[in-house]
Enzyme design. Structure first.
Site, PDB file in Angstrom:
ATOM      1  N   MET A  38       0.848  -1.196   0.000  1.00 35.68           N
ATOM      2  CA  MET A  38       0.000   0.000   0.000  1.00 35.68           C
ATOM      3  C   MET A  38       0.886   1.249   0.000  1.00 35.68           C
ATOM      4  O   MET A  38       0.442   2.342   0.374  1.00 35.68           O
ATOM      5  CB  MET A  38      -0.927   0.003   1.210  1.00 35.68           C
ATOM      6  CG  MET A  38      -1.883  -1.195   1.203  1.00 35.68           C
ATOM      7  SD  MET A  38      -3.428  -0.907   2.071  1.00 35.68           S
ATOM      8  CE  MET A  38      -2.831  -0.498   3.690  1.00 35.68           C
ATOM      9  N   HIS A  73       9.914  -3.236   3.292  1.00 34.91           N
ATOM     10  CA  HIS A  73       9.525  -3.493   1.899  1.00 34.91           C
ATOM     11  C   HIS A  73      10.771  -3.730   1.046  1.00 34.91           C
ATOM     12  O   HIS A  73      10.762  -4.551   0.135  1.00 34.91           O
ATOM     13  CB  HIS A  73       8.761  -2.299   1.320  1.00 34.91           C
ATOM     14  CG  HIS A  73       7.423  -2.043   1.959  1.00 34.91           C
ATOM     15  ND1 HIS A  73       7.187  -0.952   2.761  1.00 34.91           N
ATOM     16  CD2 HIS A  73       6.264  -2.731   1.900  1.00 34.91           C
ATOM     17  CE1 HIS A  73       5.919  -0.972   3.158  1.00 34.91           C
ATOM     18  NE2 HIS A  73       5.340  -2.038   2.674  1.00 34.91           N
ATOM     19  N   GLN A 113     -10.283  -2.541   2.598  1.00 30.29           N
ATOM     20  CA  GLN A 113      -9.762  -3.157   3.818  1.00 30.29           C
ATOM     21  C   GLN A 113      -9.718  -2.189   4.998  1.00 30.29           C
ATOM     22  O   GLN A 113      -9.168  -2.528   6.040  1.00 30.29           O
ATOM     23  CB  GLN A 113      -8.406  -3.813   3.561  1.00 30.29           C
ATOM     24  CG  GLN A 113      -7.270  -2.874   3.253  1.00 30.29           C
ATOM     25  CD  GLN A 113      -6.021  -3.639   2.838  1.00 30.29           C
ATOM     26  OE1 GLN A 113      -5.925  -4.152   1.736  1.00 30.29           O
ATOM     27  NE2 GLN A 113      -5.039  -3.735   3.727  1.00 30.29           N
ATOM     28  N   ASP A 162       2.539  -9.156   9.190  1.00 34.17           N
ATOM     29  CA  ASP A 162       1.079  -9.337   9.168  1.00 34.17           C
ATOM     30  C   ASP A 162       0.808 -10.843   9.136  1.00 34.17           C
ATOM     31  O   ASP A 162       0.423 -11.402   8.106  1.00 34.17           O
ATOM     32  CB  ASP A 162       0.481  -8.629   7.950  1.00 34.17           C
ATOM     33  CG  ASP A 162       0.668  -7.127   8.043  1.00 34.17           C
ATOM     34  OD1 ASP A 162       0.158  -6.519   8.993  1.00 34.17           O
ATOM     35  OD2 ASP A 162       1.374  -6.567   7.180  1.00 34.17           O
ATOM     36  N   GLN A 198      -2.662 -12.094   8.147  1.00 34.44           N
ATOM     37  CA  GLN A 198      -2.904 -11.806   6.729  1.00 34.44           C
ATOM     38  C   GLN A 198      -2.241 -12.854   5.832  1.00 34.44           C
ATOM     39  O   GLN A 198      -2.860 -13.389   4.914  1.00 34.44           O
ATOM     40  CB  GLN A 198      -2.375 -10.414   6.387  1.00 34.44           C
ATOM     41  CG  GLN A 198      -2.319 -10.120   4.897  1.00 34.44           C
ATOM     42  CD  GLN A 198      -1.948  -8.684   4.602  1.00 34.44           C
ATOM     43  OE1 GLN A 198      -2.799  -7.809   4.660  1.00 34.44           O
ATOM     44  NE2 GLN A 198      -0.699  -8.430   4.268  1.00 34.44           N
ATOM     45  N   SER A 232       4.595   0.978   7.947  1.00 32.33           N
ATOM     46  CA  SER A 232       4.298   2.311   7.390  1.00 32.33           C
ATOM     47  C   SER A 232       3.665   3.201   8.443  1.00 32.33           C
ATOM     48  O   SER A 232       3.798   4.421   8.402  1.00 32.33           O
ATOM     49  CB  SER A 232       3.348   2.187   6.198  1.00 32.33           C
ATOM     50  OG  SER A 232       3.906   1.317   5.257  1.00 32.33           O
TER      51      SER A 232
END
Ligand code: PAF
Length: 291
Positions: free
Chosen positions: A29, A36, A63, A159, A162, A195
């Site tokens: 995102m 990342h 989301q 996550d 997830q 983030s």
């Protein structure tokens, strides 16, 4: 690095690739950080010299709950593109919400999608606090996988829930893609990179490190044979609350099913924490290796 904004252009690029070229996909995102960077580095290695690394940046409205931070989620696009170039990304796919959800009048106002994969694991832990969140994640990742058609998908362990749900979706929906879950990258004091960390104030920032310290302590307890669930919860929640954070959950769960243990931890375990520090939610986890 080529920047692609539309599905038509993405499809053209995909069709022009040779059938043997390995596409490795990192969905994000944006608001990119060194965590990342590590995912992209792993993607580069997995793609090899003839393969292709594709990173998507899309702040997915589906989301976010109505009271969540969709509108204020950071979108430093130029800086993200600069970092992705530096990390040797081949394609940056950055579609608009209209492009991803053409049937929705106002995507941000309709976070739930009647279609798509629903997983019972989406209703526990994070899913209980953020109803509909994982459904929204599954909707967007299924669409992205259908568009990009990668050979490999790279997700972060940060996550944990997830990546578990997405792995289950991929298996059930038979997407022909391998999944790699990459270890969490941390700041020197142990804070998991995220983030949302940029929201922490300079006063809050030092306290945030307590989450990882508490997870490590509970892990050590398990490795030393202290496996009572009640004790482990206290080992995690106690210091986190004492540092001024509001604990939302601090639990040992089964690493594959997220089931809570009754009494003692007696199988593969992941320790999961979510806590609020001012305006910021922190989540983190540690998997306890089996002896
Ligand atoms: O982890 C994230 O950044 C997002 O949930 C994902 C996987 C890119 C889907 O929007």
């Amino acid at each position: 690095m080529r920047i692609i904004r539309t599905i038509t252009e993405l499809r053209r690029w995909r069709q022009a690739l040779s059938a043997t070229a390995r596409v490795v996909f990192v969905p994000t995102m944006g608001a990119l950080h060194a965590g990342h960077g590590h995912l992209v580095q792993l993607a580069r290695q997995a793609a090899g010299p003839d393969g292709c690394v594709l990173v998507s940046i899309f702040v997915n409205p589906k989301q976010f709950g109505p009271a969540e931070d969709f509108a204020s989620y950071p979108r430093p696009f130029a800086e993200d593109a600069r970092l992705l170039r530096q990390w040797r990304t081949d394609i940056l796919f950055a579609p608009t919400a209209r492009e991803m959800y053409p049937q929705d009048e106002a995507p941000a106002d309709s976070p739930r999608d009647p279609a798509g994969y629903q997983d019972p694991l989406g209703d526990v832990l994070e899913g209980k606090i953020r109803p509909g969140h994982f459904h929204g994640v599954c909707v967007v990742v299924a669409r992205l996988l259908a568009m990009v058609q990668p050979g490999m998908l790279i997700l972060g362990q940060k996550d944990y829930q997830q990546q578990l749900i997405l792995r289950r979706m991929i298996r059930e929906m038979n997407f022909p893609v391998d999944v790699l879950t990459a270890p969490t990258i941390r700041e020197p004091d142990g804070l998991a990179m995220s983030s949302r960390n940029r929201r922490l104030t300079p006063r809050e920032r030092p306290a945030a490190a307590v989450v990882y310290r508490a997870l490590c302590r509970a892990k050590d307890e398990i490795l030393h044979g202290r496996r009572e669930v009640k004790h482990l919860i206290e080992e995690m929640a106690g210091p986190i609350a004492a540092a001024g954070l509001e604990v939302q959950y601090a639990l040992p769960c089964h690493a594959d099913t997220l089931a809570e243990f009754a009494g003692v931890v007696n199988d593969r375990c992941v320790l999961l924490v979510a806590a609020r520090l001012g305006a910021t939610r922190l989540i983190d986890n540690v998997v306890v290796p089996q002896e």
